[in-house]
Write an enzyme that holds these catalytic residues in place. Structure first.
Site, mmCIF file in Angstrom:
data_model
loop_
_atom_site.group_PDB
_atom_site.id
_atom_site.type_symbol
_atom_site.label_atom_id
_atom_site.label_comp_id
_atom_site.label_asym_id
_atom_site.label_seq_id
_atom_site.Cartn_x
_atom_site.Cartn_y
_atom_site.Cartn_z
ATOM 1 N N LYS A 166 88.739 29.075 -37.461
ATOM 2 C CA LYS A 166 88.181 28.844 -38.802
ATOM 3 C C LYS A 166 88.134 27.354 -39.120
ATOM 4 O O LYS A 166 87.182 26.858 -39.731
ATOM 5 C CB LYS A 166 89.020 29.573 -39.855
ATOM 6 C CG LYS A 166 88.538 29.372 -41.308
ATOM 7 C CD LYS A 166 87.132 29.878 -41.492
ATOM 8 C CE LYS A 166 86.559 29.782 -42.877
ATOM 9 N NZ LYS A 166 87.258 29.149 -43.929
ATOM 10 N N GLU A 173 80.721 23.012 -40.037
ATOM 11 C CA GLU A 173 80.036 23.141 -41.333
ATOM 12 C C GLU A 173 79.835 21.767 -41.982
ATOM 13 O O GLU A 173 78.767 21.477 -42.510
ATOM 14 C CB GLU A 173 80.896 24.050 -42.216
ATOM 15 C CG GLU A 173 80.414 24.294 -43.622
ATOM 16 C CD GLU A 173 81.512 25.019 -44.420
ATOM 17 O OE1 GLU A 173 81.980 26.090 -43.969
ATOM 18 O OE2 GLU A 173 81.917 24.507 -45.469
#
Lengths: 297, 297, 297, 297
Positions: A166, A173
């Site tokens: 993550k 991102e």
């Protein structure tokens, strides 16, 4: 199946809805009386049938640590705790060890999808033992997007692997967002381009750069033309910083993610101390005109 | 409608297929006899009914210039030329002026989608007059992806705007690819992650980073685990360089796109002259051990 | 004054010489019998008159920790330990606390100058109490370059400040070296420039970029024209990494130092996993020619 | 020897003084009556004995082009023009060709040293023929710093090489300045460091990072503690941009110089359009709190 869910904020609240809609019995705990199902963590433990599964969805850092420590007191041998928050992966092993001392299992789960996850499903990356992961699979299967399990869920490795994945997801991102942002700024700077929003919109299908983030960017610019209503001041939330630190730990060049992170730092500075130094230097050697504070530009 | 298509390479060949499947009459010209429909540009002009529309899909640079110059000889007042190649936007105005002197219209069209466009449709960004764009719209509507026109097509502005938008599209593409690439490298470096491909695959739905490029990356890694069969040596094709040059022209910070571009340059160096200089310096001041050419280790 | 000096490697050996030439009595300890003055740390403690001052000049990390722990056993209340190695500043407080528990003082000293320091003097940045720093000042005054004390020595703050300043010094050093290195590579790439070494040499006086590092670079290129004998493979030694980590901690944009660090990481990779991913992506969407491992060109 | 000098601004004025002090006869022309020695370029040509040598020291770009075009009218076969301004090296060949058509020679000279050059001498990098360079050598020898000619002067190659070398010099300068600036900001951000100026001052002798720029930085911070009086708004003057463009042309990775350049661009933006886009994106997917324009905090 039955699940305890600690933390009913923006993410947890939506997840409870999605899980209930999927047929699970979810008992939620949150300190805010208006959203909680039980009055306390103790109450949560009592309301769940053993062996229990408890999903923790609270802000990363001390609050997560404390919640897991308290759960280790309230839960019993054979129970399972899942940390679904944005904890740093280095915190997973200590958490798992603390719980293991009482015979309680532990899974770290990275959850992506933001406020849209309730409807679209959440991308899930989990770390833990095969046994623990299998046990919680009905929950994961409801939370993840419909379709092939492998397209929205991964058992990434042992404890820590879920949050590691993550973290990297979020580092990427940062880079993706900044790549679009640079392109946006260039389009906006060029007089030939008569409608920047229309260009972004036209990229949403068929192009190489199409993505969910691009859809959102086109949507955002439609809602706020010229981004006139928003400031460039941008927070960063841990994972970007940790990703660059991991790049350093692993000796991996990460210029794109680092540049994206540094741009956020810079966005929060009223004036740049570094650029003051550069400006002062130019003044020293060149007698270049510099901008004095308090003078108009 | 009827269209002349110059250039039947990887892109043009597929576009001819898609256009014909869409009901258009396409007459293609290519110097390779095995794919061409007519023997020459002159033959192409003769085979088309006036007023003609001719799409040029040849390598950017001198070949495009020369093709358009030749077309200006073969075509007539009222005809229309579309440059669909990856030309630099600064070349559009001269091309348009050359053709305008003979009463021939000009549109620059950026085309994205690669080899997948034949099936998915191509993202299109065009520059030119309203009248010229309207005239070619049936072609654009067939080439672009199905659905809303605005999601795969944009009339981005006057002549030059189409290629400008495509250039920025590709600049963004460089940044996106490198963001994923850094994330991939970090996952691959971390022992906790037991299956990197599975992580990428799990990101393809529900996550914030989902995109078409990510789909391709997961697919590529499935086909070539560990990327063992591929070298990191990576070409760059113009638009990335031009994007950084435009960033300089417009005084727009573009650290992410520039870093992605520089990484490609570096990938093609056997050894880095800059790093030799750094290594030599370290040796000078610190007596640090340095790696001698031709020695192991 | 009298000084114990632990560690007689490249740096410590030279410092002993400079200190002795400056009239100090230096008793050195090193595990290598051929350079040591005493057989052990215990022997060093015995050979020194109380209250003792002991300078530790050993590799940073565990060896420094262990040496200081051992010294805390051998020394006595009122003694003073100076860590002159490249320790991370975060290790200073624990070291100081360990020693303080026995009434022993502690100074952290950053030392710059490399192998040239013996002759030119060393730039010194120290952290500690006013009292401790004053006590060791005769040593600092001999080690530092001649001239004004403030031009080669600073009491930068409390314990930790010396190593912090040294860390930043080295981070800057990375950036400076890479700036010169990029310029070198650009000069070497340009056919108009007929003698790169002569250009660098000509910059050594009068220009804005003149510096000691530039002197060394011109010298290095003279000794090894074209840097033909040296590889670009370049180590990094801690401070660069820590500086970027501090940039993250303090939310300070540090693109130049980070880029310099990442370039070193990249220099040590045979092939870049990230660029393999980029190359694989290009192949996926564009059918671009890519370089296969094991094939030429 | 005798020299015509066109342009008596900050640089030209000082150079005239240094040249006269060195025993040369300098006839200066400047449009400002209060500093000029002759009323016009024509007057300058008349005042000089043939064969003439004329040094042009005017702002780069159109003014330099025009001055050289006018000189080509006023001068005669056998004369020599030296462009000492910060012209882009690509302009040198056209200038040389224009003059060569009339039998007039041309040298491009990069001049470094800023306002300090009058006293310290100027670093000189020149391009041109051996014959032309030999002819102007007495001028170069007076302008350059005292000492070995090779330490402050280089005949870098044919026409264009002087300005190319100067461009790279300035690109390096950008990188050096920003490396120090990042280090400064990090020192200023760290509470352990009690006196940032004292640290910079202490680096000026003996350390690896010592340089003229560092001397200036320490001086500037002494004059303006905390850089309170100066803004971070920083101009850039051409060479930095051109250096990055050359990096692109030569496919040379230049992350440090590019980052330094981009930081200057960013310093001149009130708010960053790119960061507005990033902020808008975060808001879209995460419901993250964002800063609205016009709201506090």
């Amino acid at each position: 199946m039955q699940l305890g869910l600690v933390g009913l904020g923006k993410m947890g609240f939506n997840m409870r809805d999605r899980l209930r809609a999927g047929g699970h019995e979810v008992i939620g705990y949150d300190p805010r009386p208006e959203v909680t199902d039980v009055p306390s963590l103790k109450g949560l433990a009592e309301a769940l049938d053993a062996p229990r599964v408890v999903w923790v969805m609270v802000p990363s850092g001390p609050i997560t640590q404390q919640t897991i420590a308290e759960l280790s007191e309230e839960l019993s041998e054979g129970d399972l705790v899942i940390d679904g928050g944005n904890s740093r992966f280095t915190e997973d092993k200590p958490n798992a060890d603390l719980l293991a001392a009482k015979g309680i299992g532990y899974i770290d789960a990275g959850v992506s999808g933001g406020v849209w996850g309730k409807e679209n499903g959440y991308g899930l990356m989990v770390g833990g033992s095969d046994e623990d992961v299998a046990r919680a699979m009905p929950i994961f299967d409801t939370l993840r997007p419909e379709g092939e399990r492998a397209d929205g869920f991964v058992h990434a490795g042992p404890v820590g692997a879920g949050h590691y994945a993550k973290m990297i997801h979020n580092g990427i991102e940062y880079g993706l967002m900044h790549a679009y942002a640079e392109g946006y700024e260039l389009l906006a700077a060029e007089p030939l381009i008569t409608d920047v929003q229309a260009v972004l919109q036209a990229w949403t299908k068929g192009t190489v750069v199409r993505s969910w983030l691009l859809d959102l960017l086109a949507k955002a610019l439609k809602e706020d033309p010229g981004f006139d209503a928003i400031s460039g001041y941008t927070e960063d939330s841990g994972e970007g910083r940790w990703t660059v630190e991991e790049a350093i730990n692993h000796r991996v060049p990460a210029p794109v993610i680092a540049a994206s992170l540094f741009a956020r730092f810079a966005s929060r500075q009223e004036d740049s101390p570094a650029m003051k130094a550069v400006s002062a230097l130019r003044n020293q050697f060149g007698g270049h005109a510099v901008k004095r504070v308090g003078l108009s530009g």
